[in-house]
Motif scaffolding. Structure first.
Motif, PDB file in Angstrom:
ATOM      1  N   ALA A   1      14.661   9.442  19.303  1.00 53.41           N
ATOM      2  CA  ALA A   1      13.234   9.672  19.507  1.00 53.41           C
ATOM      3  C   ALA A   1      12.595   8.621  20.412  1.00 53.41           C
ATOM      4  CB  ALA A   1      12.527   9.711  18.165  1.00 53.41           C
ATOM      5  N   ALA A   2      13.393   7.700  20.990  1.00 56.26           N
ATOM      6  CA  ALA A   2      12.805   6.590  21.761  1.00 56.26           C
ATOM      7  C   ALA A   2      11.928   7.110  22.895  1.00 56.26           C
ATOM      8  CB  ALA A   2      13.922   5.716  22.319  1.00 56.26           C
ATOM      9  N   LEU A   3      10.729   6.554  22.959  1.00 51.39           N
ATOM     10  CA  LEU A   3       9.803   6.956  24.017  1.00 51.39           C
ATOM     11  C   LEU A   3      10.403   6.700  25.392  1.00 51.39           C
ATOM     12  CD1 LEU A   3       6.135   5.939  23.184  1.00 51.39           C
ATOM     13  CD2 LEU A   3       7.124   8.217  23.528  1.00 51.39           C
ATOM     14  N   SER A   4      11.198   5.619  25.498  1.00 48.00           N
ATOM     15  CA  SER A   4      11.742   5.262  26.814  1.00 48.00           C
ATOM     16  C   SER A   4      12.681   6.371  27.337  1.00 48.00           C
ATOM     17  CB  SER A   4      12.493   3.933  26.744  1.00 48.00           C
ATOM     18  OG  SER A   4      13.508   4.032  25.788  1.00 48.00           O
ATOM     19  N   ALA A   5      13.440   7.011  26.441  1.00 46.09           N
ATOM     20  CA  ALA A   5      14.343   8.092  26.872  1.00 46.09           C
ATOM     21  C   ALA A   5      13.529   9.305  27.306  1.00 46.09           C
ATOM     22  CB  ALA A   5      15.295   8.458  25.741  1.00 46.09           C
ATOM     23  N   ARG A   6      12.470   9.595  26.552  1.00 52.70           N
ATOM     24  CA  ARG A   6      11.621  10.733  26.910  1.00 52.70           C
ATOM     25  C   ARG A   6      10.933  10.486  28.247  1.00 52.70           C
ATOM     26  NH1 ARG A   6      10.541  14.239  22.480  1.00 52.70           N
ATOM     27  NH2 ARG A   6      12.152  13.656  21.010  1.00 52.70           N
ATOM     28  N   ARG A   7      10.468   9.265  28.428  1.00 55.19           N
ATOM     29  CA  ARG A   7       9.812   8.937  29.704  1.00 55.19           C
ATOM     30  C   ARG A   7      10.819   9.044  30.860  1.00 55.19           C
ATOM     31  NH1 ARG A   7       5.345   9.580  32.493  1.00 55.19           N
ATOM     32  NH2 ARG A   7       5.754   8.574  34.459  1.00 55.19           N
ATOM     33  N   ALA A   8      12.067   8.586  30.615  1.00 54.19           N
ATOM     34  CA  ALA A   8      13.092   8.629  31.665  1.00 54.19           C
ATOM     35  C   ALA A   8      13.340  10.072  32.093  1.00 54.19           C
ATOM     36  CB  ALA A   8      14.387   7.994  31.152  1.00 54.19           C
ATOM     37  N   VAL A   9      13.448  10.976  31.130  1.00 51.84           N
ATOM     38  CA  VAL A   9      13.673  12.387  31.470  1.00 51.84           C
ATOM     39  C   VAL A   9      12.488  12.907  32.280  1.00 51.84           C
ATOM     40  CG1 VAL A   9      13.870  14.719  30.523  1.00 51.84           C
ATOM     41  CG2 VAL A   9      15.205  12.859  29.531  1.00 51.84           C
ATOM     42  N   TRP A  10      11.296  12.546  31.830  1.00 57.44           N
ATOM     43  CA  TRP A  10      10.133  13.055  32.558  1.00 57.44           C
ATOM     44  C   TRP A  10      10.085  12.497  33.981  1.00 57.44           C
ATOM     45  CZ3 TRP A  10       7.811  17.234  32.802  1.00 57.44           C
ATOM     46  CH2 TRP A  10       6.614  17.362  33.504  1.00 57.44           C
ATOM     47  N   GLU A  11      10.431  11.254  34.160  1.00 59.02           N
ATOM     48  CA  GLU A  11      10.463  10.694  35.531  1.00 59.02           C
ATOM     49  C   GLU A  11      11.489  11.429  36.386  1.00 59.02           C
ATOM     50  OE1 GLU A  11      10.842   6.472  35.187  1.00 59.02           O
ATOM     51  OE2 GLU A  11       8.772   6.309  34.466  1.00 59.02           O
ATOM     52  N   ASP A  12      12.639  11.767  35.792  1.00 60.52           N
ATOM     53  CA  ASP A  12      13.638  12.546  36.541  1.00 60.52           C
ATOM     54  C   ASP A  12      13.060  13.907  36.929  1.00 60.52           C
ATOM     55  OD1 ASP A  12      15.639  10.579  36.464  1.00 60.52           O
ATOM     56  OD2 ASP A  12      16.278  11.211  34.468  1.00 60.52           O
ATOM     57  N   MET A  13      12.316  14.507  36.015  1.00 65.21           N
ATOM     58  CA  MET A  13      11.753  15.837  36.293  1.00 65.21           C
ATOM     59  C   MET A  13      10.657  15.770  37.357  1.00 65.21           C
ATOM     60  SD  MET A  13      13.597  17.859  34.789  1.00 65.21           S
ATOM     61  CE  MET A  13      15.017  17.286  33.948  1.00 65.21           C
ATOM     62  N   LEU A  14       9.905  14.671  37.373  1.00 63.59           N
ATOM     63  CA  LEU A  14       8.905  14.512  38.446  1.00 63.59           C
ATOM     64  C   LEU A  14       9.609  14.470  39.802  1.00 63.59           C
ATOM     65  CD1 LEU A  14       6.463  11.872  36.878  1.00 63.59           C
ATOM     66  CD2 LEU A  14       5.979  14.299  37.295  1.00 63.59           C
ATOM     67  N   ALA A  15      10.741  13.757  39.865  1.00 65.87           N
ATOM     68  CA  ALA A  15      11.506  13.693  41.127  1.00 65.87           C
ATOM     69  C   ALA A  15      12.041  15.080  41.487  1.00 65.87           C
ATOM     70  CB  ALA A  15      12.659  12.694  40.978  1.00 65.87           C
ATOM     71  N   VAL A  16      12.471  15.821  40.479  1.00 69.38           N
ATOM     72  CA  VAL A  16      12.991  17.180  40.695  1.00 69.38           C
ATOM     73  C   VAL A  16      11.875  18.087  41.227  1.00 69.38           C
ATOM     74  CG1 VAL A  16      13.805  19.223  39.428  1.00 69.38           C
ATOM     75  CG2 VAL A  16      14.882  17.000  39.046  1.00 69.38           C
ATOM     76  N   MET A  17      10.679  17.950  40.650  1.00 70.91           N
ATOM     77  CA  MET A  17       9.553  18.767  41.124  1.00 70.91           C
ATOM     78  C   MET A  17       9.288  18.476  42.592  1.00 70.91           C
ATOM     79  SD  MET A  17       7.020  18.482  37.848  1.00 70.91           S
ATOM     80  CE  MET A  17       5.649  19.409  38.536  1.00 70.91           C
ATOM     81  N   GLU A  18       9.308  17.199  42.955  1.00 68.47           N
ATOM     82  CA  GLU A  18       9.062  16.840  44.357  1.00 68.47           C
ATOM     83  C   GLU A  18      10.158  17.422  45.250  1.00 68.47           C
ATOM     84  OE1 GLU A  18       8.302  12.635  44.310  1.00 68.47           O
ATOM     85  OE2 GLU A  18       6.310  12.996  43.433  1.00 68.47           O
ATOM     86  N   CYS A  19      11.387  17.343  44.801  1.00 71.21           N
ATOM     87  CA  CYS A  19      12.512  17.879  45.580  1.00 71.21           C
ATOM     88  C   CYS A  19      12.366  19.393  45.784  1.00 71.21           C
ATOM     89  CB  CYS A  19      13.819  17.560  44.857  1.00 71.21           C
ATOM     90  SG  CYS A  19      15.272  18.125  45.723  1.00 71.21           S
ATOM     91  N   CYS A  20      11.848  20.077  44.768  1.00 73.03           N
ATOM     92  CA  CYS A  20      11.675  21.535  44.853  1.00 73.03           C
ATOM     93  C   CYS A  20      10.395  21.916  45.582  1.00 73.03           C
ATOM     94  CB  CYS A  20      11.636  22.153  43.452  1.00 73.03           C
ATOM     95  SG  CYS A  20      13.236  22.165  42.638  1.00 73.03           S
ATOM     96  N   GLY A  21       9.596  20.920  45.979  1.00 77.18           N
ATOM     97  CA  GLY A  21       8.338  21.219  46.668  1.00 77.18           C
ATOM     98  C   GLY A  21       7.261  21.717  45.727  1.00 77.18           C
ATOM     99  N   LEU A  22       7.393  21.419  44.433  1.00 74.43           N
ATOM    100  CA  LEU A  22       6.365  21.831  43.469  1.00 74.43           C
ATOM    101  C   LEU A  22       5.241  20.805  43.458  1.00 74.43           C
ATOM    102  CD1 LEU A  22       8.729  22.786  40.495  1.00 74.43           C
ATOM    103  CD2 LEU A  22       7.376  24.372  41.899  1.00 74.43           C
ATOM    104  N   PRO A  23       3.987  21.258  43.323  1.00 70.71           N
ATOM    105  CA  PRO A  23       2.885  20.295  43.257  1.00 70.71           C
ATOM    106  C   PRO A  23       2.970  19.469  41.976  1.00 70.71           C
ATOM    107  CG  PRO A  23       2.106  22.524  42.804  1.00 70.71           C
ATOM    108  CD  PRO A  23       3.550  22.648  43.199  1.00 70.71           C
TER     109      PRO A  23
END
Ligand code: URA
Length: 229
Positions: free
Chosen positions: A196-218
């Motif tokens: 449940a560590a917040l740091s792991a959840r934040r890490a996944v979300w940061e990866d997903m933000l990079a993925v959104m940028e790669c896909c051209g999503l706003p």
């Protein structure tokens, strides 16, 4: 039908995968699903269960997500990521502004690894042999879809697609590549459910933000500062 990619895996040399350039992504995936149903390289191991769980989603998706192998719920319903990890994955996709139907979701291994008598609802990660036997199928799926971006959910997917032994902690946070497609490795949703560590959840979300940028999503300000539940 001729094979369209230079992949040197022994399993694929034994059972070449056809995917003609003239076929649509839908046709290529239907062909691969049929081939997977009789995939001897996996069957001969005798360590995988019988029910095949192929993949789900949009054959023309810009984003492809690859997990490890089906679990009990996936095996029961014949669809990847429909159990607790799938529910969390759906929430992650929703936070990205995506519906499950818009992306393509698959697993490296199309069969639940067997635990014999001890199985019950328990799962084990696929062995190196099981990953190697399954690898040509997921590589062919990537060639059929040609997504803008690919996410490896967990170490097994990273191991199979990037052919490296590093853990997720070492691989996440930067880009890799598989068959010309940018790859982001992140923690498996099951890991988040266990840890449940917040740091792991934040890490996944940061990866997903990079993925959104790669896909051209706003990416909105709200999304940038979001924390996964
Ligand atoms: N975990 C996976 O890696 N894949 C599934 O389909 C379900 C759980």
């Amino acid at each position: 039908m001729c094979y369209d990619g230079a992949v040197s895996d022994a399993a694929e040399q034994a059972e070449p995968l056809g995917a003609g350039a003239e076929m649509s992504p839908e046709q290529k995936l239907a062909y691969l699903r049929e081939r997977a149903a009789h995939w001897r390289a996996a069957q001969v191991l005798g360590t995988l269960r019988e029910t095949m769980v192929f993949a789900v989603g949009n054959p023309r998706a810009q984003l492809m997500l690859v997990g490890e192998a089906p679990g009990s719920e996936e095996e029961r319903l014949g669809e990847p990521f429909v159990g607790p990890a799938g529910q969390l994955l759906n929430k992650i996709l929703a936070a990205m502004g995506l519906r499950r139907e818009e992306v393509y979701i698959s697993n490296v291994c199309k069969w639940r690894p067997s635990m014999g008598e001890r199985q019950g609802s328990a799962n084990r990660p696929p062995s190196a042999e099981e990953l190697a036997a399954s690898r040509p199928l997921i590589l062919a799926e990537i060639r059929a879809i040609r997504p803008r971006c690919l996410v490896c959910l967990g170490a097994s997917a990273a191991r199979a697609l990037l052919q490296c032994e590093s853990g997720v902690g070492a691989l996440r946070g930067s880009w890799a590549e598989c068959q010309g497609v940018p790859v982001r490795v992140t923690y498996h949703p099951s890991y988040l459910l266990r840890n449940a560590a917040l740091s792991a959840r934040r890490a996944v979300w940061e990866d997903m933000l990079a993925v959104m940028e790669c896909c051209g999503l706003p990416v909105s300000e709200r999304q940038r500062h979001y924390f996964l539940p």
